[in-house]
Design a protein around this motif. Structure first.
Motif, PDB file in Angstrom:
ATOM      1  N   PHE A   1      19.303  -9.367 -13.697  1.00 13.48           N
ATOM      2  CA  PHE A   1      19.568  -8.098 -14.365  1.00 13.48           C
ATOM      3  C   PHE A   1      21.069  -7.883 -14.552  1.00 13.48           C
ATOM      4  CE2 PHE A   1      20.031  -3.393 -14.237  1.00 13.48           C
ATOM      5  CZ  PHE A   1      19.265  -3.069 -15.349  1.00 13.48           C
ATOM      6  N   CYS A   2      21.833  -8.113 -13.479  1.00 12.83           N
ATOM      7  CA  CYS A   2      23.291  -7.947 -13.556  1.00 12.83           C
ATOM      8  C   CYS A   2      23.916  -8.939 -14.541  1.00 12.83           C
ATOM      9  CB  CYS A   2      23.912  -8.130 -12.175  1.00 12.83           C
ATOM     10  SG  CYS A   2      23.511  -6.814 -10.998  1.00 12.83           S
ATOM     11  N   SER A   3      23.446 -10.185 -14.520  1.00 14.62           N
ATOM     12  CA  SER A   3      24.024 -11.193 -15.410  1.00 14.62           C
ATOM     13  C   SER A   3      23.727 -10.886 -16.876  1.00 14.62           C
ATOM     14  CB  SER A   3      23.497 -12.582 -15.050  1.00 14.62           C
ATOM     15  OG  SER A   3      22.102 -12.687 -15.276  1.00 14.62           O
ATOM     16  N   GLY A   4      22.540 -10.362 -17.162  1.00 13.00           N
ATOM     17  CA  GLY A   4      22.214  -9.980 -18.540  1.00 13.00           C
ATOM     18  C   GLY A   4      23.126  -8.884 -19.049  1.00 13.00           C
TER      19      GLY A   4
ATOM     20  N   LEU B   1      15.501 -15.058 -14.978  1.00 11.12           N
ATOM     21  CA  LEU B   1      15.492 -15.160 -16.436  1.00 11.12           C
ATOM     22  C   LEU B   1      14.771 -13.975 -17.074  1.00 11.12           C
ATOM     23  CD1 LEU B   1      14.712 -18.963 -16.848  1.00 11.12           C
ATOM     24  CD2 LEU B   1      16.717 -17.807 -17.796  1.00 11.12           C
ATOM     25  N   ALA B   2      13.652 -13.586 -16.489  1.00 15.01           N
ATOM     26  CA  ALA B   2      12.892 -12.462 -17.037  1.00 15.01           C
ATOM     27  C   ALA B   2      13.728 -11.184 -17.006  1.00 15.01           C
ATOM     28  CB  ALA B   2      11.602 -12.271 -16.247  1.00 15.01           C
ATOM     29  N   ALA B   3      14.420 -10.960 -15.886  1.00 17.52           N
ATOM     30  CA  ALA B   3      15.234  -9.749 -15.758  1.00 17.52           C
ATOM     31  C   ALA B   3      16.419  -9.766 -16.717  1.00 17.52           C
ATOM     32  CB  ALA B   3      15.719  -9.608 -14.319  1.00 17.52           C
ATOM     33  N   SER B   4      17.051 -10.924 -16.880  1.00 18.04           N
ATOM     34  CA  SER B   4      18.211 -10.985 -17.775  1.00 18.04           C
ATOM     35  C   SER B   4      17.792 -10.756 -19.223  1.00 18.04           C
ATOM     36  CB  SER B   4      18.942 -12.323 -17.632  1.00 18.04           C
ATOM     37  OG  SER B   4      18.185 -13.399 -18.143  1.00 18.04           O
ATOM     38  N   LEU B   5      16.618 -11.203 -19.598  1.00 16.53           N
ATOM     39  CA  LEU B   5      16.137 -10.997 -20.965  1.00 16.53           C
ATOM     40  C   LEU B   5      15.920  -9.516 -21.244  1.00 16.53           C
ATOM     41  CD1 LEU B   5      15.075 -11.955 -23.679  1.00 16.53           C
ATOM     42  CD2 LEU B   5      12.880 -12.439 -22.604  1.00 16.53           C
ATOM     43  N   VAL B   6      15.278  -8.809 -20.309  1.00 20.84           N
ATOM     44  CA  VAL B   6      15.044  -7.373 -20.491  1.00 20.84           C
ATOM     45  C   VAL B   6      16.372  -6.625 -20.546  1.00 20.84           C
ATOM     46  CG1 VAL B   6      14.033  -5.306 -19.464  1.00 20.84           C
ATOM     47  CG2 VAL B   6      12.762  -7.467 -19.409  1.00 20.84           C
ATOM     48  N   ALA B   7      17.297  -6.973 -19.646  1.00 25.56           N
ATOM     49  CA  ALA B   7      18.606  -6.318 -19.625  1.00 25.56           C
ATOM     50  C   ALA B   7      19.354  -6.554 -20.931  1.00 25.56           C
ATOM     51  CB  ALA B   7      19.425  -6.836 -18.445  1.00 25.56           C
ATOM     52  N   THR B   8      19.242  -7.746 -21.479  1.00 20.88           N
ATOM     53  CA  THR B   8      19.928  -8.067 -22.734  1.00 20.88           C
ATOM     54  C   THR B   8      19.433  -7.200 -23.875  1.00 20.88           C
ATOM     55  OG1 THR B   8      20.301 -10.355 -22.037  1.00 20.88           O
ATOM     56  CG2 THR B   8      20.395  -9.896 -24.393  1.00 20.88           C
ATOM     57  N   PHE B   9      18.128  -7.073 -24.001  1.00 22.99           N
ATOM     58  CA  PHE B   9      17.576  -6.212 -25.055  1.00 22.99           C
ATOM     59  C   PHE B   9      18.063  -4.775 -24.880  1.00 22.99           C
ATOM     60  CE2 PHE B   9      14.854  -9.661 -26.241  1.00 22.99           C
ATOM     61  CZ  PHE B   9      14.379  -9.358 -27.512  1.00 22.99           C
TER      62      PHE B   9
END
Length: 480
Positions: free
Chosen positions: A311-314, A257-265
């Motif tokens: 990260f990939c999913s974000g 979740l943390a990685a997807s949030l950063v990737a999204t931004f």
């Protein structure tokens, strides 16, 4: 000329009351407490180390918060549809969890000796999981369906969900702790199939003035996002095995979740000419890590593996909102109000395939003998084999399995991705054709995404009361 029968009285009261009476009768016939809750059970033990309540209740409450607050508020982004987003979510979740207890009980927890379903904490969690799939589908048709249609969709979808889940867990015996395949993938593509069948040209593109957000509606939607983001580790670990499996599921989800949030931004800013962030991306794609890590949440993917998946999913989810969603609508006529394909559909496929890879490369070197607890199908069928004897000496929890190799198990995991897609799309199309008739009370094109079609709305700036005294044709809507 289409006639829209939007008046809910007496249709909604009659259908809702009949459905609840049916639930009452079926519960009276079939459902009883399991041994941890039954006062007559002489094996009953309320000590923390024995009773399932102490293992599961905290996770159950977290999942419950996600269902009723997380999903409900996430869908409040529409500027004139907040009552319906939260209220209809409330309705179909409350009914859906009852119907799910029966369907899942008949397939998985039915005691043939007593002809009863014994329900406990894990059964309640699974019922919430089933309901979550319906709420995901609800996001695809948000603003375009009546409460009556949603109740009927819940009845039909949960039947298909239970069958798909039975194939996954009962027949193929795949691992899917967080439901990437059986919950998220299934719910997304079921909803998309319903939306495709019920597609209306009058709602195409950005032509509808009410299909949008305002400042405060986006803030309310972020409440749902943050609740979901915070409690997702409980969702993915709620039914994982006790001990290290459950802890691993929570930790992997935490990092993903943390990685997807950063990737999204990052991707949201990168895809904007001026580098500004899009709140739609932040509300949704930031959660993609929780979806994508679900299948392999309890597997030994290590924290860096969880971060890679998140990260990939974000990235995939954000790009889906930016570029793919408009193409699906314009080319395939799939109108996805909440973007469930980007948050649940594509990350669900990514999660299922990630689980297949993680299962295929699982080994004793990585798991130790716990490999056979995480993947019970790898245990030999024959109790007389040296491996089974060694495992049984190590743990008396070991039961005969299927004797699969990790590669074969990975193949079954990948097969379930395909089966979930077929079941979801097929079931969604059948349901969509059934709900397409205007008698079910859907609003006309001009009145979609409007609370006052089904609610008494307090007078406020920008709202006008829409009369629903009876039938009215599409071409006379401006007069109502």
């Amino acid at each position: 000329m289409a006639i829209y029968h939007t008046k809910m009285n007496p249709k909604l009261p009659v259908v809702a009351l009949v459905l609840e009476v049916v639930m009452l009768i079926l519960f009276g016939i079939f459902v009883r407490y399991d041994h941890d809750a039954d006062a007559k059970d002489h094996h009953n033990n309320t000590k923390a180390q024995k009773n399932e309540f102490y293992f599961r209740y905290a996770s159950f409450q977290d999942v419950h918060v996600m269902i009723f607050i997380g999903f409900g508020f996430l869908m409040t982004f529409l500027k004139r549809y907040s009552f319906s987003s939260v209220g209809f979510n409330f309705l179909i979740a409350a009914f859906g969890l009852q119907w799910a207890v029966l369907l899942q009980g008949w397939l998985h927890h039915f005691d043939s000796s007593t002809m009863k379903i014994h329900i406990g904490m894990e059964g309640m969690i699974n019922a919430d999981f089933c309901t979550a799939a319906v709420l995901i589908s609800f996001g695809a048709v948000l603003g375009k369906t009546s409460p009556l249609q949603l109740l009927v969709m819940t009845v039909l979808e949960e039947v298909f969900f239970a069958l798909n889940e039975h194939i996954a867990i009962g027949i193929l015996q795949v691992n899917d702790a967080g439901g990437s395949m059986v919950i998220h993938l299934f719910g997304a593509y079921f909803g998309l199939a319903v939306s495709r069948v019920m597609f209306r040209d009058g709602l195409h593109g950005e032509t509808h003035e009410k299909e949008g957000s305002v400042y405060h509606s986006d803030v309310f939607a972020m409440i749902g996002t943050i609740f979901l983001w915070m409690f997702w580790p409980s969702f993915n670990s709620a039914i994982a095995g006790h001990g290290d499996d459950q802890m691993r599921a929570a930790m992997n989800t935490y990092f993903s979740l943390a990685a997807s949030l950063v990737a999204t931004f990052a991707i949201s800013s990168l895809t904007s000419r001026e580098g500004k962030l899009d709140m739609v991306h932040i509300q949704n794609a930031s959660l993609a890590g929780g979806v994508a890590v679900g299948t392999c949440a309890d597997m030994m993917i290590n924290p860096y593996g969880a971060i890679m998946i998140g990260f990939c999913s974000g990235i995939v989810s954000t790009l889906g909102f930016k570029y793919l969603a408009p193409l699906l609508e314009s080319k395939l006529k799939v109108h996805d109000t909440c973007g469930v394909h980007n948050l649940h559909g594509m990350p669900g496929i990514l999660g299922g395939l990630s689980g297949a890879i993680a299962a295929a490369f699982a080994s004793e070197e990585v798991y130790g003998l716990s490999l056979y607890l995480t993947f019970p199908t790898l245990v030999p069928e024959d109790k007389n084999t040296p491996l089974f004897k060694r495992l049984h000496e190590w743990s008396d929890e070991i039961e005969p399995g299927k004797g699969r190799s990790p590669m074969v198990q990975g193949g079954f995991q990948a097969l379930q991705v395909l089966i979930s897609l077929v079941m979801a799309i097929g079931g969604g199309m059948i349901t969509g054709f059934f709900l397409k008739h205007t008698w079910w009370g859907q609003a006309s094109d001009v009145d979609c995404f409007e609370d006052s079609m089904y609610w008494e709305v307090p007078e406020a700036e920008g709202f006008t009361e829409v009369k629903t005294d009876g039938e009215h044709p599409l071409d006379t809507q401006d007069e109502l």
